[in-house]
Design an enzyme around this catalytic site. Structure first.
Site, PDB file in Angstrom:
ATOM      1  N   ILE A   1      59.405  41.206  38.888  1.00 57.27           N
ATOM      2  CA  ILE A   1      58.158  41.846  38.447  1.00 57.27           C
ATOM      3  C   ILE A   1      57.662  42.712  39.603  1.00 57.27           C
ATOM      4  O   ILE A   1      57.188  42.182  40.615  1.00 57.27           O
ATOM      5  CB  ILE A   1      57.101  40.783  38.068  1.00 57.27           C
ATOM      6  CG1 ILE A   1      57.659  39.819  37.003  1.00 57.27           C
ATOM      7  CG2 ILE A   1      55.821  41.454  37.568  1.00 57.27           C
ATOM      8  CD1 ILE A   1      56.821  38.571  36.773  1.00 57.27           C
TER       9      ILE A   1
ATOM     10  N   GLU B   1      64.190  35.010  40.827  1.00 54.43           N
ATOM     11  CA  GLU B   1      64.402  33.606  41.190  1.00 54.43           C
ATOM     12  C   GLU B   1      63.071  32.909  41.463  1.00 54.43           C
ATOM     13  O   GLU B   1      62.835  31.783  41.031  1.00 54.43           O
ATOM     14  CB  GLU B   1      65.275  33.497  42.457  1.00 54.43           C
ATOM     15  CG  GLU B   1      66.652  34.113  42.337  1.00 54.43           C
ATOM     16  CD  GLU B   1      66.703  35.585  42.723  1.00 54.43           C
ATOM     17  OE1 GLU B   1      65.787  36.342  42.357  1.00 54.43           O
ATOM     18  OE2 GLU B   1      67.674  35.977  43.386  1.00 54.43           O
TER      19      GLU B   1
HETATM   20  N1  THU Z   1      65.326  41.262  43.391  1.00 52.20           N
HETATM   21  C1  THU Z   1      65.292  40.063  42.736  1.00 52.20           C
HETATM   22  O1  THU Z   1      64.609  39.904  41.721  1.00 52.20           O
HETATM   23  N2  THU Z   1      66.038  39.051  43.244  1.00 52.20           N
HETATM   24  C2  THU Z   1      66.812  39.142  44.360  1.00 52.20           C
HETATM   25  O2  THU Z   1      67.255  38.139  44.862  1.00 52.20           O
HETATM   26  C3  THU Z   1      67.094  40.472  44.932  1.00 52.20           C
HETATM   27  C4  THU Z   1      66.074  41.509  44.604  1.00 52.20           C
HETATM   28  C5  THU Z   1      64.505  42.360  42.860  1.00 52.20           C
HETATM   29  C6  THU Z   1      63.297  42.708  43.692  1.00 52.20           C
HETATM   30  C7  THU Z   1      63.070  44.154  43.305  1.00 52.20           C
HETATM   31  O3  THU Z   1      62.293  44.190  42.130  1.00 52.20           O
HETATM   32  C8  THU Z   1      64.453  44.672  42.977  1.00 52.20           C
HETATM   33  O4  THU Z   1      65.277  43.534  42.786  1.00 52.20           O
HETATM   34  C9  THU Z   1      65.046  45.546  44.066  1.00 52.20           C
HETATM   35  O5  THU Z   1      64.988  44.924  45.306  1.00 52.20           O
END
Ligand code: THU
Length: 138
Positions: free
Chosen positions: A48, A60
């Site tokens: 988000i 996560e």
């Molecule tokens: N992101 C995640 O949701 N989980 C991770 O472990 C890596 C990164 C998301 C955060 C952001 O919205 C996008 O991926 C790019 O970094």
């Protein structure tokens, strides 16, 4: 398929479904997670994003916080999928902050299922975050 593989595949499918709700207008990188609680319930999450950038929450952590806020603090597995647009990366590995948050509630041996439904890659939390600083240190 073994029971374990079937379980991992079903968690993976839940992560893919959760990714549909990703709110990621700034990066275009869409992530979904599915966390299996010791209660047998699956807690899903998506990333988000925020115009202020730093308030962004990863998929996560969304899943962990949903579960903990409902009284569940023990987990047995998590599946994570991510990639730009419609594409799924070969492995969207959890960021450092998410690894630390997972280490608060999960054992080092907990399986982290990465990759795609077609090609799953299973690691443990301990492999992703060795020598974690946890409540055992305090
Ligand atoms: N992101 C995640 O949701 N989980 C991770 O472990 C890596 C990164 C998301 C955060 C952001 O919205 C996008 O991926 C790019 O970094």
């Amino acid at each position: 398929m073994t029971d374990q593989k079937e379980l991992y595949a079903s968690l993976m499918a839940s992560a893919v479904a959760a990714r549909e709700y990703s709110y990621s207008p700034y990066s275009g990188y869409r992530v979904g997670a599915a966390l299996l609680g010791a209660d047998g319930k699956v807690y899903t999450g998506c990333n988000i994003e925020n115009a202020g950038y730093t308030p962004t929450n990863c998929a996560e952590r969304t899943a962990v916080f949903k579960a903990v806020s409902e009284g569940v603090r023990e987990f047995t597995a998590i599946a994570v999928v991510g990639g730009s647009g419609e594409t799924l990366d070969a492995a969207c590995t959890p960021c450092g902050v998410c690894r630390q948050v997972l280490a608060e509630f999960c054992e080092p041996g907990m399986p982290v299922i990465l990759g795609t439904p077609e090609e799953m890659r299973v690691m443990t939390l301990g492999e992703l975050l060795p020598f974690a600083f946890t409540k055992k240190n305090l």
